[in-house]
Write a protein that holds these residues in place. Sequence first.
Motif, short mmCIF file in Angstrom:
data_model
loop_
_atom_site.label_atom_id
_atom_site.label_comp_id
_atom_site.label_asym_id
_atom_site.label_seq_id
_atom_site.Cartn_x
_atom_site.Cartn_y
_atom_site.Cartn_z
N GLU A 11 0.81 -1.22 0.00
CA GLU A 11 0.00 0.00 0.00
C GLU A 11 0.84 1.27 0.00
O GLU A 11 0.35 2.35 -0.35
CB GLU A 11 -0.91 0.04 1.25
CG GLU A 11 -1.90 -1.08 1.36
CD GLU A 11 -1.35 -2.32 2.07
OE1 GLU A 11 -2.17 -3.14 2.48
OE2 GLU A 11 -0.11 -2.48 2.21
N ASP A 12 2.11 1.17 0.38
CA ASP A 12 2.97 2.35 0.49
C ASP A 12 3.57 2.80 -0.84
O ASP A 12 4.14 3.89 -0.91
CB ASP A 12 4.11 2.06 1.47
CG ASP A 12 3.61 1.76 2.87
OD1 ASP A 12 2.63 2.41 3.30
OD2 ASP A 12 4.19 0.87 3.52
N PHE A 13 3.46 1.98 -1.87
CA PHE A 13 4.05 2.32 -3.16
C PHE A 13 3.07 3.06 -4.03
O PHE A 13 1.90 2.70 -4.13
CB PHE A 13 4.53 1.05 -3.89
CG PHE A 13 5.70 0.39 -3.22
CD1 PHE A 13 6.97 0.93 -3.33
CD2 PHE A 13 5.53 -0.77 -2.49
CE1 PHE A 13 8.05 0.32 -2.70
CE2 PHE A 13 6.60 -1.39 -1.87
CZ PHE A 13 7.86 -0.84 -1.98
N ASP A 17 6.81 7.33 -7.76
CA ASP A 17 7.65 7.66 -6.61
C ASP A 17 9.11 7.32 -6.92
O ASP A 17 9.40 6.31 -7.57
CB ASP A 17 7.25 6.87 -5.37
CG ASP A 17 6.02 7.43 -4.67
OD1 ASP A 17 5.53 8.50 -5.08
OD2 ASP A 17 5.55 6.79 -3.71
N VAL A 18 10.01 8.18 -6.46
CA VAL A 18 11.45 7.95 -6.61
C VAL A 18 12.07 7.97 -5.22
O VAL A 18 11.80 8.87 -4.43
CB VAL A 18 12.11 9.03 -7.50
CG1 VAL A 18 13.62 8.84 -7.55
CG2 VAL A 18 11.50 9.00 -8.90
N ILE A 109 9.31 3.71 -8.89
CA ILE A 109 8.22 2.75 -8.99
C ILE A 109 7.57 2.90 -10.36
O ILE A 109 7.07 3.96 -10.71
CB ILE A 109 7.18 2.96 -7.86
CG1 ILE A 109 7.86 2.98 -6.48
CG2 ILE A 109 6.08 1.91 -7.95
CD1 ILE A 109 8.71 1.77 -6.18
N LEU A 110 7.61 1.82 -11.15
CA LEU A 110 7.08 1.84 -12.51
C LEU A 110 5.63 1.39 -12.59
O LEU A 110 4.85 1.91 -13.38
CB LEU A 110 7.93 0.94 -13.42
CG LEU A 110 9.40 1.31 -13.55
CD1 LEU A 110 10.12 0.30 -14.43
CD2 LEU A 110 9.56 2.73 -14.11
N SER A 111 5.28 0.37 -11.80
CA SER A 111 3.91 -0.14 -11.84
C SER A 111 3.63 -0.93 -10.58
O SER A 111 4.55 -1.33 -9.87
CB SER A 111 3.68 -1.03 -13.08
OG SER A 111 4.44 -2.22 -12.98
N GLY A 122 1.04 -7.92 -3.32
CA GLY A 122 0.91 -7.22 -4.60
C GLY A 122 2.22 -7.29 -5.35
O GLY A 122 3.27 -7.60 -4.79
N ILE A 123 2.15 -7.00 -6.64
CA ILE A 123 3.31 -7.04 -7.52
C ILE A 123 3.72 -5.60 -7.84
O ILE A 123 2.90 -4.79 -8.25
CB ILE A 123 2.99 -7.79 -8.84
CG1 ILE A 123 2.38 -9.16 -8.56
CG2 ILE A 123 4.22 -7.86 -9.73
CD1 ILE A 123 3.27 -10.12 -7.84
N VAL A 124 5.01 -5.31 -7.64
CA VAL A 124 5.54 -3.96 -7.90
C VAL A 124 6.72 -4.10 -8.84
O VAL A 124 7.58 -4.97 -8.65
CB VAL A 124 5.97 -3.27 -6.58
CG1 VAL A 124 6.59 -1.91 -6.86
CG2 VAL A 124 4.79 -3.15 -5.61
N GLN A 125 6.75 -3.25 -9.85
CA GLN A 125 7.90 -3.20 -10.76
C GLN A 125 8.66 -1.91 -10.51
O GLN A 125 8.06 -0.82 -10.42
CB GLN A 125 7.46 -3.30 -12.22
CG GLN A 125 8.65 -3.43 -13.16
CD GLN A 125 8.25 -3.60 -14.60
OE1 GLN A 125 7.26 -3.03 -15.05
NE2 GLN A 125 9.03 -4.37 -15.34
N VAL A 126 9.97 -2.04 -10.40
CA VAL A 126 10.85 -0.94 -10.00
C VAL A 126 12.00 -0.82 -10.99
O VAL A 126 12.51 -1.83 -11.48
CB VAL A 126 11.44 -1.24 -8.60
CG1 VAL A 126 12.36 -0.14 -8.14
CG2 VAL A 126 10.37 -1.51 -7.59
#
Length: 168
Positions: A11-13, A17-18, A109-111, A122-126
């Motif tokens: 939830e924090d992403f 965001d950089v 953060i890309l997606s 959840g899935i995060v792409q960086v």
Amino acid sequence: MNSGWRGRCYEDFTVGDVYQHALGRTINSTDNTWFTLLTMNSNSLHFDRHYAAQTEFKRPLVDSTFTLALVTGLSVADISQNAINLGWDAVRLPAPVYEGDTLYARSEILSKRESRSYPERGIVQVKTVGFNQNGVVVIEFQRTIMVYKRAYLPELPTPKPREPRQDG
């Protein structure tokens, strides 16, 4: 009692965001030699100064997989403290890394999306960029991670200190 920084949850992403990662790390010859030997990398460019002096680099290069591991590690506190890696993509090494260089990193953060297989994550792409003390980009890559949602974050063990024995 405050337990200290636990890292970000899903939830924090927010896309876009950089994070400028706080720590830098200077690489020494022992780091390079040990990592090269541990991974059985037999390329003389990483551990033979005489050989490396005859190349266009004129000195040993730091093993590129060490660079990948180190820059990933620099990002953990901000990005993947509560995650598992699913993969690295688009790894690029635009400039060499030498013993004595200090590396720093930042990530964007890309997606992000809900996991279809694991509803508690959840899935995060960086995208992470590593650069040296002169600001020269030495590595960039994308990383996909699976991050816990806050309600499902495993508890850290919380041992309590014991008072010293007074029967002396």
